[in-house]
Scaffold this motif. Structure first.
Motif, PDB file in Angstrom:
ATOM      1  N   ASP A  84       0.781  -1.157  -0.045  1.00 23.35           N
ATOM      2  CA  ASP A  84       0.000  -0.031  -0.069  1.00 23.35           C
ATOM      3  C   ASP A  84       0.969   1.375   0.254  1.00 23.35           C
ATOM      4  O   ASP A  84       0.595   2.108  -0.716  1.00 23.35           O
TER       5      ASP A  84
ATOM      6  N   ASP B 152       0.888   4.161  -2.839  1.00 14.29           N
ATOM      7  CA  ASP B 152       0.977   5.632  -2.669  1.00 14.29           C
ATOM      8  C   ASP B 152       2.036   6.350  -3.426  1.00 14.29           C
ATOM      9  O   ASP B 152       2.043   7.565  -3.841  1.00 14.29           O
TER      10      ASP B 152
ATOM     11  N   SER C 295       1.644   9.192  -5.916  1.00 17.37           N
ATOM     12  CA  SER C 295       1.821  10.688  -5.685  1.00 17.37           C
ATOM     13  C   SER C 295       2.924  11.135  -6.495  1.00 17.37           C
ATOM     14  O   SER C 295       3.182  12.348  -6.800  1.00 17.37           O
TER      15      SER C 295
END
Length: 82
Positions: free
Chosen positions: A19, A23, A27
């Motif tokens: 996870d 991310d 990003s």
């Protein structure tokens, strides 16, 4: 930042590192394909073939492999690619 042609990310559900890596990729606006190795046996076989292990995550960036890592290690790996 390195502009990758082909990024494959091999993950397991409920994996905190997976996870975190997703991310980080999101990003940084990096396009990638996700393969869930718990529900796709061919993905698991491919992950094992390229990394020689069953731990996730594993990422393949234009043929360069990083295994069993977190976002800090991914950032370092990515910077070394470019």
């Amino acid at each position: 930042m390195y502009k990758a042609e082909n990024v494959r990310l091999f993950i397991k559900p409920f994996c905190g590192w997976c996870d975190e890596v997703i991310d980080w990729l999101d990003s940084n606006k990096i396009n990638y394909q996700v393969f869930d190795v718990t529900s796709d046996r061919s993905a698991w076989n491919e992950m094992f073939k390229i990394s020689n292990q069953s731990l996730a995550p594993v990422i393949d960036v234009d043929g360069e492999i990083l295994s069993d890592f977190d976002s800090v290690e991914l950032a370092r790996f990515w910077n070394e690619l470019g």
